[in-house]
Design an enzyme around this catalytic site. Structure first.
Site, PDB file in Angstrom:
ATOM      1  N   GLU A  89      36.693   6.375  10.601  1.00  0.00           N
ATOM      2  CA  GLU A  89      37.455   5.200  10.166  1.00  0.00           C
ATOM      3  C   GLU A  89      36.743   3.908  10.553  1.00  0.00           C
ATOM      4  O   GLU A  89      36.059   3.854  11.575  1.00  0.00           O
ATOM      5  CB  GLU A  89      38.802   5.159  10.887  1.00  0.00           C
ATOM      6  CG  GLU A  89      39.662   6.338  10.635  1.00  0.00           C
ATOM      7  CD  GLU A  89      40.952   6.246  11.452  1.00  0.00           C
ATOM      8  OE1 GLU A  89      41.684   7.229  11.431  1.00  0.00           O
ATOM      9  OE2 GLU A  89      41.196   5.226  12.086  1.00  0.00           O
ATOM     10  N   CYS A 115      35.381  -3.527  12.527  1.00  0.00           N
ATOM     11  CA  CYS A 115      35.466  -2.611  13.658  1.00  0.00           C
ATOM     12  C   CYS A 115      34.900  -1.257  13.213  1.00  0.00           C
ATOM     13  O   CYS A 115      35.385  -0.680  12.244  1.00  0.00           O
ATOM     14  CB  CYS A 115      36.943  -2.525  14.034  1.00  0.00           C
ATOM     15  SG  CYS A 115      37.286  -1.347  15.300  1.00  0.00           S
ATOM     16  N   CYS A 122      35.842  11.950  19.980  1.00  0.00           N
ATOM     17  CA  CYS A 122      35.462  11.311  21.243  1.00  0.00           C
ATOM     18  C   CYS A 122      35.777  12.274  22.374  1.00  0.00           C
ATOM     19  O   CYS A 122      36.745  13.021  22.312  1.00  0.00           O
ATOM     20  CB  CYS A 122      36.271  10.026  21.420  1.00  0.00           C
ATOM     21  SG  CYS A 122      35.800   9.081  22.885  1.00  0.00           S
ATOM     22  N   CYS A 126      41.150   9.588  26.492  1.00  0.00           N
ATOM     23  CA  CYS A 126      42.205   8.631  26.868  1.00  0.00           C
ATOM     24  C   CYS A 126      43.565   9.141  26.385  1.00  0.00           C
ATOM     25  O   CYS A 126      43.700   9.588  25.242  1.00  0.00           O
ATOM     26  CB  CYS A 126      41.911   7.255  26.264  1.00  0.00           C
ATOM     27  SG  CYS A 126      40.313   6.617  26.764  1.00  0.00           S
ATOM     28  N   CYS A 129      45.356   7.887  23.066  1.00  0.00           N
ATOM     29  CA  CYS A 129      44.529   7.777  21.859  1.00  0.00           C
ATOM     30  C   CYS A 129      44.547   9.059  21.032  1.00  0.00           C
ATOM     31  O   CYS A 129      44.329  10.149  21.559  1.00  0.00           O
ATOM     32  CB  CYS A 129      43.101   7.448  22.288  1.00  0.00           C
ATOM     33  SG  CYS A 129      41.905   7.555  20.963  1.00  0.00           S
ATOM     34  N   GLU A 173      33.140   6.701  21.793  1.00  0.00           N
ATOM     35  CA  GLU A 173      32.706   5.863  22.931  1.00  0.00           C
ATOM     36  C   GLU A 173      31.258   5.463  22.628  1.00  0.00           C
ATOM     37  O   GLU A 173      30.343   6.286  22.712  1.00  0.00           O
ATOM     38  CB  GLU A 173      32.821   6.687  24.229  1.00  0.00           C
ATOM     39  CG  GLU A 173      32.048   6.168  25.414  1.00  0.00           C
ATOM     40  CD  GLU A 173      32.323   4.704  25.773  1.00  0.00           C
ATOM     41  OE1 GLU A 173      33.430   4.415  26.212  1.00  0.00           O
ATOM     42  OE2 GLU A 173      31.402   3.871  25.611  1.00  0.00           O
ATOM     43  N   LEU A 228      39.895  -1.800  29.965  1.00  0.00           N
ATOM     44  CA  LEU A 228      40.283  -1.576  31.357  1.00  0.00           C
ATOM     45  C   LEU A 228      41.654  -0.881  31.446  1.00  0.00           C
ATOM     46  O   LEU A 228      41.783   0.185  32.054  1.00  0.00           O
ATOM     47  CB  LEU A 228      40.298  -2.916  32.107  1.00  0.00           C
ATOM     48  CG  LEU A 228      40.374  -2.809  33.611  1.00  0.00           C
ATOM     49  CD1 LEU A 228      39.137  -2.129  34.183  1.00  0.00           C
ATOM     50  CD2 LEU A 228      40.559  -4.178  34.250  1.00  0.00           C
ATOM     51  N   CYS A 346      42.877   3.327  16.642  1.00  0.00           N
ATOM     52  CA  CYS A 346      41.832   4.257  16.216  1.00  0.00           C
ATOM     53  C   CYS A 346      42.354   5.680  16.100  1.00  0.00           C
ATOM     54  O   CYS A 346      43.143   6.140  16.901  1.00  0.00           O
ATOM     55  CB  CYS A 346      40.613   4.182  17.124  1.00  0.00           C
ATOM     56  SG  CYS A 346      40.858   4.825  18.761  1.00  0.00           S
TER      57      CYS A 346
HETATM   58  S1  SF4 Z   1      40.391   5.081  23.249  1.00  0.00           S
HETATM   59 FE1  SF4 Z   1      38.255   5.032  22.593  1.00  0.00          FE
HETATM   60  S2  SF4 Z   1      37.147   5.879  24.384  1.00  0.00           S
HETATM   61 FE2  SF4 Z   1      39.299   6.475  24.661  1.00  0.00          FE
HETATM   62  S3  SF4 Z   1      39.425   8.523  23.712  1.00  0.00           S
HETATM   63 FE3  SF4 Z   1      40.001   6.999  22.137  1.00  0.00          FE
HETATM   64  S4  SF4 Z   1      38.106   6.632  21.011  1.00  0.00           S
HETATM   65 FE4  SF4 Z   1      37.544   7.595  22.985  1.00  0.00          FE
END
Ligand code: SF4
Length: 358
Positions: A89, A115, A122, A126, A129, A173, A228, A346
């Site tokens: 995306e 973006c 990834c 996180c 996410c 990332e 952060l 995302c």
């Molecule tokens: S927020 Fe960004 S770094 Fe964290 S898991 Fe999702 S895509 Fe990866």
């Protein structure tokens, strides 16, 4: 059918090895990035035999738009399919509208930020996410990163000379794919290409301290943003498991050593989540952490997805948080929820469209 190579993966000096003299490489770059050509055969300033040779061996369309969705605020989210069928995306975010004087003459151009994704999936994990859920599939090549910007500029007829800002903040990332991301930065900033200065390109990381150091040593002139989201390691370990490998102190140390233009600041992204990290005590801790760093803070209101455990914070708390940070002399913005109605966080569009478009 013969497999062709993505020419967007190459810097001009690398192409010179296969295509010479060098001014031909320059012309090819200009056709692709500045004249938005659709194929090699229409590059009429090149000799016919070179055009045919290029057509047989290379391509510059590694992405296919399979879906796009425009939000009420004007942002456009793209779902792209790569040559191997995987999907990523990207988002076009209009930052300022074009302006006209009383006679209808344009006096200011629209401003955009794009973006982009740096990986398919990834591995950072996180907890807030959706992209994290599927793990890492693969890194994107430099050319696949570059193609996202080229494709979006072309699709929206944004002339090449109209500068856009780039944020490496889509899926993945970026510092886990540093070689290809740093190469994409160089290709995008090349004078014969899209000419996007590194100062308009921001690498946003979940905090891989050792890679921040490596990026700094490359001295590319890019800007840095740190996701952060928490002010102590206990909460950050929970929200972002990568913190167990690189704790907050190690990230802050890497940021302090990162070379940055004197006039610029390091952006700290802070995702406000209701009742988790949105209290004034958290704001106070944040100010302490940023002591001595030329920083600005961007508060993002958590954008809940289906089944999400976390909730969107209330605006009143967000404003109090912002006021506290600002009162300490640190620029602090609340990011407008651009694209909230089209699932702009995302991974959300990809997830939603996975079944519909399979
Ligand atoms: S927020 Fe960004 S770094 Fe964290 S898991 Fe999702 S895509 Fe990866």
């Amino acid at each position: 059918m013969k497999e062709t190579v993505n020419i967007l993966d190459f810097l001009p000096e690398e192409l010179e090895e296969y295509i010479n003299p060098m001014f031909r490489v320059k012309q090819i770059y200009q056709w692709i990035y500045q004249k938005y050509a659709d194929n090699f055969l229409e590059m009429t300033s090149l000799p016919k035999n070179l055009r045919e040779k290029l057509n047989e061996n290379y391509h510059f369309n590694p992405l296919k738009i399979i879906y796009k969705e425009q939000s009420k605020d004007g942002s456009i989210k793209y779902l792209f399919e790569l040559k191997d069928g995987l999907r990523i995306e990207s988002v076009l975010l209009p930052m300022k509208e074009e302006k006209f004087d009383e006679k209808g003459v344009k006096i200011a151009h629209a401003k955009y930020t794009i973006c982009v994704s740096s990986q398919v999936g990834c591995k950072s994990g996180c907890s807030f996410c959706l992209t994290a859920k599927g793990g890492l599939k693969r890194n994107l090549s430099a050319g696949e990163i570059v193609a996202q910007i080229l494709c979006i500029k072309k699709d929206n007829q944004i002339p090449y000379e109209r500068r856009v800002n780039i944020v490496y903040m889509g899926m993945g990332e970026p510092l886990d794919n540093l070689n290809n991301v740093s190469k994409a930065i160089k290709i995008l900033s090349h004078n014969d290409g899209l000419c996007i200065s590194p100062r308009r390109q921001t690498v946003s990381t979940s905090g891989l301290a050792n890679q921040i150091k490596k990026l700094g040593e490359m001295n590319l002139g890019v800007l840095l943003a740190i996701s952060l989201h928490a002010v102590n390691d206990t909460l950050r370990n929970e929200l972002m498991p990568i913190n167990k490998a690189y704790n907050i102190a190690s990230i802050m140390q890497a940021v302090r050593e990162f070379p940055i233009d004197q006039r610029k600041r390091v952006m700290f992204e802070y995702l406000l989540i209701d009742n988790i990290n949105d209290k004034i005590d958290h704001a106070k801790e944040l100010v302490k952490l940023l002591n001595g760093i030329k920083a600005k803070v961007n508060l993002i209101l958590f954008n809940p997805h289906e089944g999400s455990f976390y909730k969107r914070p209330n605006l009143e708390n967000a404003i109090k948080f912002q006021d506290y940070i600002s009162s300490k002399g640190i620029t602090c913005t609340i990011r407008e929820s651009k694209g909230l109605d089209i699932s702009a966080a995302c991974g959300q569009l990809k997830e939603r469209k996975k079944n519909e478009l399979a």
